[in-house]
Design a protein around this motif. Sequence first.
Motif, PDB file in Angstrom:
ATOM      1  N   ALA A 241       0.771  -1.219   0.079  1.00  0.00           N
ATOM      2  CA  ALA A 241      -0.110   0.061  -0.163  1.00  0.00           C
ATOM      3  C   ALA A 241       0.854   1.318   0.029  1.00  0.00           C
ATOM      4  N   VAL A 242       2.123   1.169   0.501  1.00  0.00           N
ATOM      5  CA  VAL A 242       3.051   2.210   0.676  1.00  0.00           C
ATOM      6  C   VAL A 242       3.976   2.066  -0.734  1.00  0.00           C
TER       7      VAL A 242
ATOM      8  N   TYR B 259     -13.107  -2.415  -1.307  1.00  0.00           N
ATOM      9  CA  TYR B 259     -11.880  -1.518  -1.461  1.00  0.00           C
ATOM     10  C   TYR B 259     -10.773  -1.920  -2.543  1.00  0.00           C
TER      11      TYR B 259
ATOM     12  N   CYS C 296      -4.982  -1.049   5.616  1.00  0.00           N
ATOM     13  CA  CYS C 296      -4.906   0.061   4.547  1.00  0.00           C
ATOM     14  C   CYS C 296      -6.036   0.451   3.992  1.00  0.00           C
TER      15      CYS C 296
ATOM     16  N   THR D   7      -6.703   3.189   6.875  1.00  0.00           N
ATOM     17  CA  THR D   7      -5.769   4.273   7.157  1.00  0.00           C
ATOM     18  C   THR D   7      -4.485   4.476   6.182  1.00  0.00           C
ATOM     19  N   ASP D   8      -3.930   5.462   5.788  1.00  0.00           N
ATOM     20  CA  ASP D   8      -2.825   5.573   4.916  1.00  0.00           C
ATOM     21  C   ASP D   8      -1.576   5.155   5.779  1.00  0.00           C
TER      22      ASP D   8
ATOM     23  N   THR E 175       1.033  -0.581   5.897  1.00  0.00           N
ATOM     24  CA  THR E 175       2.048  -0.945   4.643  1.00  0.00           C
ATOM     25  C   THR E 175       1.591  -2.533   4.207  1.00  0.00           C
TER      26      THR E 175
ATOM     27  N   ARG F 272     -12.981   5.486   4.581  1.00  0.00           N
ATOM     28  CA  ARG F 272     -12.470   5.710   3.143  1.00  0.00           C
ATOM     29  C   ARG F 272     -13.443   6.285   2.473  1.00  0.00           C
TER      30      ARG F 272
END
Length: 276
Positions: free
Chosen positions: A161-162, A211, A240, A243-244, A247, A271
Amino acid sequence: MTVQESPAGTDVFVAEWEEWHRHKDAALAHEHGFLAVTGLYWPNAEPQRFPGAPGVWSAGDDGVTVELDDGEELVVDGVTVRGRHHFGVLAERASVNAVWGDAVIETARRGGQDVVRPRHPDHPLRTRFAGTPAYAPDPRWRITGTYVAFPEPRPTTVGAAVEGLEHVYDAPGKVRFELDGQELELTAFEGGGPGDLLVLFTDATSGVTTYAANRALKIDAPGPDGRVVLDFNRATNLPCAYTDFATCPLPPAENRLSVAIEAGETIPYERKSAAA
């Protein structure tokens, strides 16, 4: 093959799903769970302060170190530490939670990099959490499949996600199943218990009702004949999705299904609000 249920069995099925979902959301909303994370920081050789955490942090080949100010302390594995504390080299996907008042400062290793994540129970993402939306549970989505083991587990690299981060997981085999006459398969990773499996996937609902990046499905250990049950009603969001500061791994390319899995958890309210 879909597992059939009698009307009475369907009532039990729905009740069990509702209990499972309540328990899953309660764990997510734990006072130091992912909804309490207030930041995602990447310590390096240059000492630096991070919002929501005490002291000055740095990292090198020997792991993460924090220099606490006078009057500051952390509790690590039940031991109060002051001044300089060295966390040592953590294994990939390992974490250490250091208590700081009513907060927890997580030190972790993700994708070969050190991470610091403060977790504060009063974080609005947690205090305003209203539960995770989901499709209504339906026995149609409880499907019997077959597990096929690889000769040797295959190290499988996936994105995260990162941006720029990668994860490597051992894939012991794949799961084959049929949906509406179509033969499908998913690469499976090792699960949390002996013999259990975990699949990460996307499908035609991803980015529409579910998502976009991923969903996860836990599968109990296969039977002696390789039989497994894929209960897509229990397809869950990873952190993820909320929240951002997570990972989370992305699915391998072969697990991006073209069919619509209209079951399991949908896009979190949090989201949707962020997108709006």
